[in-house]
Motif scaffolding. Structure first.
Motif, mmCIF file in Angstrom:
data_model
loop_
_atom_site.group_PDB
_atom_site.id
_atom_site.type_symbol
_atom_site.label_atom_id
_atom_site.label_comp_id
_atom_site.label_asym_id
_atom_site.label_seq_id
_atom_site.Cartn_x
_atom_site.Cartn_y
_atom_site.Cartn_z
ATOM 1 N N ASP A 226 0.942 -1.438 0.035
ATOM 2 C CA ASP A 226 0.076 0.133 0.049
ATOM 3 C C ASP A 226 0.833 1.164 0.012
ATOM 4 O OD1 ASP A 226 1.037 0.055 2.589
ATOM 5 O OD2 ASP A 226 -1.190 -0.112 3.533
ATOM 6 N N GLU A 227 1.985 1.002 -0.075
ATOM 7 C CA GLU A 227 3.208 2.235 -0.082
ATOM 8 C C GLU A 227 3.061 2.905 -1.631
ATOM 9 O OE1 GLU A 227 7.961 2.966 0.591
ATOM 10 O OE2 GLU A 227 7.084 1.102 1.059
ATOM 11 N N TRP A 228 3.061 2.209 -2.394
ATOM 12 C CA TRP A 228 3.049 2.803 -3.988
ATOM 13 C C TRP A 228 1.934 3.488 -4.457
ATOM 14 C CZ3 TRP A 228 7.701 2.152 -3.199
ATOM 15 C CH2 TRP A 228 8.283 0.983 -2.773
ATOM 16 N N ALA A 229 2.032 4.671 -5.047
ATOM 17 C CA ALA A 229 1.278 5.388 -5.937
ATOM 18 C C ALA A 229 1.348 5.567 -7.086
ATOM 19 C CB ALA A 229 1.294 6.841 -5.072
ATOM 20 N N TYR A 230 2.458 4.972 -7.740
ATOM 21 C CA TYR A 230 2.838 5.142 -9.062
ATOM 22 C C TYR A 230 3.761 4.064 -9.590
ATOM 23 C CZ TYR A 230 1.416 10.222 -8.472
ATOM 24 O OH TYR A 230 0.829 11.247 -8.269
ATOM 25 N N GLU A 231 3.517 3.916 -10.835
ATOM 26 C CA GLU A 231 4.326 2.824 -11.497
ATOM 27 C C GLU A 231 4.571 3.032 -12.718
ATOM 28 O OE1 GLU A 231 2.973 -1.219 -11.791
ATOM 29 O OE2 GLU A 231 1.090 -0.575 -13.057
ATOM 30 N N GLY A 232 5.594 2.916 -13.371
ATOM 31 C CA GLY A 232 6.099 2.609 -14.709
ATOM 32 C C GLY A 232 6.209 1.025 -15.252
ATOM 33 N N ILE A 233 5.790 0.631 -16.356
ATOM 34 C CA ILE A 233 6.041 -0.715 -17.038
ATOM 35 C C ILE A 233 6.855 -0.495 -18.123
ATOM 36 C CG2 ILE A 233 5.347 -2.936 -17.911
ATOM 37 C CD1 ILE A 233 4.254 -2.388 -15.196
ATOM 38 N N GLY A 234 7.929 -1.381 -18.202
ATOM 39 C CA GLY A 234 8.768 -1.205 -19.619
ATOM 40 C C GLY A 234 8.988 -2.856 -19.901
ATOM 41 N N VAL A 235 8.463 -2.826 -21.131
ATOM 42 C CA VAL A 235 8.467 -4.285 -21.800
ATOM 43 C C VAL A 235 9.614 -4.179 -23.146
ATOM 44 C CG1 VAL A 235 7.072 -5.905 -23.488
ATOM 45 C CG2 VAL A 235 6.189 -4.818 -21.315
ATOM 46 N N TYR A 236 10.236 -5.208 -23.253
ATOM 47 C CA TYR A 236 11.272 -5.577 -24.315
ATOM 48 C C TYR A 236 11.056 -6.764 -24.703
ATOM 49 C CZ TYR A 236 14.793 -4.956 -27.729
ATOM 50 O OH TYR A 236 15.630 -4.968 -28.746
ATOM 51 N N VAL A 237 10.808 -7.190 -25.915
ATOM 52 C CA VAL A 237 10.839 -8.422 -26.615
ATOM 53 C C VAL A 237 11.921 -8.538 -27.571
ATOM 54 C CG1 VAL A 237 9.219 -10.368 -27.845
ATOM 55 C CG2 VAL A 237 8.271 -8.388 -26.154
ATOM 56 N N THR A 238 12.730 -9.625 -27.506
ATOM 57 C CA THR A 238 13.599 -10.081 -28.484
ATOM 58 C C THR A 238 13.242 -10.628 -29.777
ATOM 59 O OG1 THR A 238 14.156 -12.198 -27.460
ATOM 60 C CG2 THR A 238 15.670 -10.372 -26.464
#
Length: 170
Positions: free
Chosen positions: A127-139
């Motif tokens: 419950d500490e988190w308020a923001y996120e970013g997701i990074g995807v890379y596919v080979t």
């Protein structure tokens, strides 16, 4: 959203829908457990994407290669406090497919983190988190790398993320 074909992943616009699918699945999981959702931050997503690419280039899945999450953010003049990250790697072809939908990718990643004994579950359900970013890379050989970065509050930074292909090399 069309299925993600492993050999056709090079443009950032092609991975963003998958990053957003993982973000949506993260929030669905959080809401189902009575937690607040986290907001999506494109600056954090950009740095997370670059780290996923670095992991793919090195064929490794490790935290803190070339520096901590905070140091990676600071390389772009993005300053966050209380950062944590989850990493995920899978080979699409080992799952018996040549392509994968965003929903499937999101389910695989979040299920992995929920089952993890390495702190990923704690990160996903904190419950500490308020923001996120997701990074995807596919080979080109169908390995999917995902970096999920959480922060407790909005990061101070330059605004729009750099254009794809520029910036962080560390």
């Amino acid at each position: 959203m069309t299925d993600f074909v492993a050999s056709e992943h090079t443009e950032v616009d092609e991975v963003v829908p998958y990053e957003l699918a993982i973000h949506e699945e993260t929030n669905r999981v959080r809401e189902s457990r009575g937690l607040e959702t986290v907001a999506y931050d494109p600056q954090i997503a950009y740095v997370s994407r670059k780290y996923s690419q670095k992991l793919a280039d090195l064929d490794e899945v490790k935290h803190n290669i070339g520096g901590s999450s905070s140091e990676r953010m600071e390389a772009f003049d993005i300053y966050c406090t209380d950062i944590s990250e989850n990493l995920y790697m899978s080979d699409i072809t080992q799952k018996g497919a040549k392509s994968i939908s965003g929903d499937m990718m999101a389910t695989f990643a979040t299920n992995y983190w929920l089952a993890s004994e390495e702190g990923h579950r704690e990160n996903l359900l904190s419950d500490e988190w308020a923001y996120e970013g997701i990074g995807v890379y596919v080979t080109a050989d169908a390995r999917v790398y995902v970096t999920q970065t959480f922060t407790a509050r909005d990061c101070d930074g330059p605004g729009d993320p750099p254009r794809y292909g520029e910036g962080y090399d560390g």
